[in-house]
Enzyme design. Sequence first.
Site, PDB file in Angstrom:
ATOM      1  N   HIS A 273       0.843  -1.197   0.000  1.00 60.27           N
ATOM      2  CA  HIS A 273       0.000   0.000   0.000  1.00 60.27           C
ATOM      3  C   HIS A 273       0.888   1.262   0.000  1.00 60.27           C
ATOM      4  CE1 HIS A 273      -3.674   2.318   1.169  1.00 60.27           C
ATOM      5  NE2 HIS A 273      -2.771   3.115   1.719  1.00 60.27           N
ATOM      6  N   GLU A 274       1.825   1.300   0.930  1.00 62.83           N
ATOM      7  CA  GLU A 274       2.682   2.490   1.036  1.00 62.83           C
ATOM      8  C   GLU A 274       3.605   2.614  -0.177  1.00 62.83           C
ATOM      9  OE1 GLU A 274       1.687   4.542   3.091  1.00 62.83           O
ATOM     10  OE2 GLU A 274       0.511   3.196   4.371  1.00 62.83           O
ATOM     11  N   HIS A 277       1.799   4.654  -2.670  1.00 66.95           N
ATOM     12  CA  HIS A 277       1.914   6.086  -2.333  1.00 66.95           C
ATOM     13  C   HIS A 277       3.309   6.596  -2.711  1.00 66.95           C
ATOM     14  CE1 HIS A 277      -1.862   6.786  -0.298  1.00 66.95           C
ATOM     15  NE2 HIS A 277      -1.642   5.903   0.656  1.00 66.95           N
ATOM     16  N   GLU A 303      -4.676   7.922  -2.754  1.00 59.80           N
ATOM     17  CA  GLU A 303      -5.173   6.623  -2.304  1.00 59.80           C
ATOM     18  C   GLU A 303      -5.471   5.710  -3.501  1.00 59.80           C
ATOM     19  OE1 GLU A 303      -4.794   6.179   0.772  1.00 59.80           O
ATOM     20  OE2 GLU A 303      -5.871   4.318   1.195  1.00 59.80           O
TER      21      GLU A 303
HETATM   22 ZN    ZN Z   1      -3.118   5.186   2.015  1.00 60.04          ZN
END
Ligand code: ZN
Length: 511
Positions: A273-274, A277, A303
């Site tokens: 997830h990161e 980003h 996101e």
């Molecule tokens: Zn996030």
Amino acid sequence: MAVADREAPPHELGELRERLAELADLRGIEQMLSWDQNTFMPPGGAETRAEHMATIERLYHHGMVDPTLGRLLDALEPWAADRDDDDDDAALVRWARRDHDKATCVPARLIEDMAREAARGYSAWLQARATGEFSHFRDALARQVELRHAYAACFPDAEHPYDVLLDDYEPGETTGRLRPLFTALVAELQPLVQDAADAGAEPNGGVFTGRFGLADQRRAILAILGDMGFEEETWRLDPSPHPFAQSPGVGDVRITTRYREDDFAYAFYSALHEFGHGLYDAGLPVTLRRTNLRDCASLGVHESQSRLWENVIGRGRPYCNWLLGRLQELLPGCFDGVDGAGLYRGVNTVRRSFIRTESDETTYNLHIALRFELELALLEGRLEVDDLPAAWNAGMSRLLGVEVASDAVGVLQDVHWSIGSFGYFPTYTLGNLMSAQLWERLRTDLSDVDEQLERGDFGQLRDWLGEHVHRHGRKLAPRELLRRATGEELRAEPFLAYLRAKLTDAGITPA
Ligand code: ZN
């Protein structure tokens, strides 16, 4: 445009750029301080660090509301209006005007109150969560709601007070557009959860359960992210209690994750997830360094990138097939007896649960829908803070079919309201919806993306995202960015279609 291009830029542009560069530096410094605070700072430094942060915040606000900045913008706007919308300088003037005007609408006194009460709210929330007593949080929360009313009142032209809060995270987004979006989403998701939820299932189907040394986990994550685009020269991975990604400046991308010895998915999928980003931050153009444009289009767009890598790619069949081979190499013995199909089915397991951050992709947006409903009710004065825990529990029962056992796993679970972040939650759902729309378009443009993922070849995928999302920085408003990337308006159907297809393909719902 041809005329404008021949003319030398007005001298005010240099001065504006200098001022914006200093403000961008302050933002970068603030990110460094916050990264340090959330990773390596000893707890004893908290009080002084809060003062450091408040000073940076005050300097930033001071610079942003400076009347000289307003005069520079007055002088530059007619020139910028003649330039193409996509021109860096035109966008720079446009967004500086927006930020300057927003900052000047809010009295400095209110800014200070909000900063101070955020710190108080956070401590009250920590205490309430530890004891499970909502009463310890009640007054701080009531104060936060009161401050949001005061903040919204600074913008009397807004159609709805909640629009003011949304706009800070998702420029241009409105309550009027979100309401029907959430209504439609909830109506479609509830029957899907009904069909797919497995009451006895372990998280991720138990595929990632076992014993994993922390150093082994970190090594495996670094190797896998290394295949995907994490570069040692410009990225870092560190442990932190709450995973996050930050990029204080060009060539400096920092992501974090947290570990559990009995469950590798806990660290791995947070890191994925990161990574999404981080890749967005890494892809912001160098030409926008030290400007107000070296930033994301919105939190929703940010996101969309993290969710794309974590879920759409990371829980998709081709990636799972590739991942399994890498996991067997990197963590020998831990994934014996698992096949690609089992991994794929496992990571798409659907469970009704209390906690948003631990929920699966199918139930996740129902958690957000609840928070959106409650925030609106508080802002519209239809719900009193004292009645919030009961409204929370009723909402969880209605939307997710779970009976909340205590406020600690109910209304007290998220940090957001304690620090005044109202209007933030919807950006998570917007990101989910956008990720599916981007993916649909990406698959049309890269017809063999599945084969690429099976091989662990991520280059074209990264290039597509760089070209259609990352390189714009903050130049385009989020809905405009989506329109250009996909040719579509924001809508829920692609996400729902993607989810239904996957749950069927993984054998979780019947075909
Ligand atoms: Zn996030």
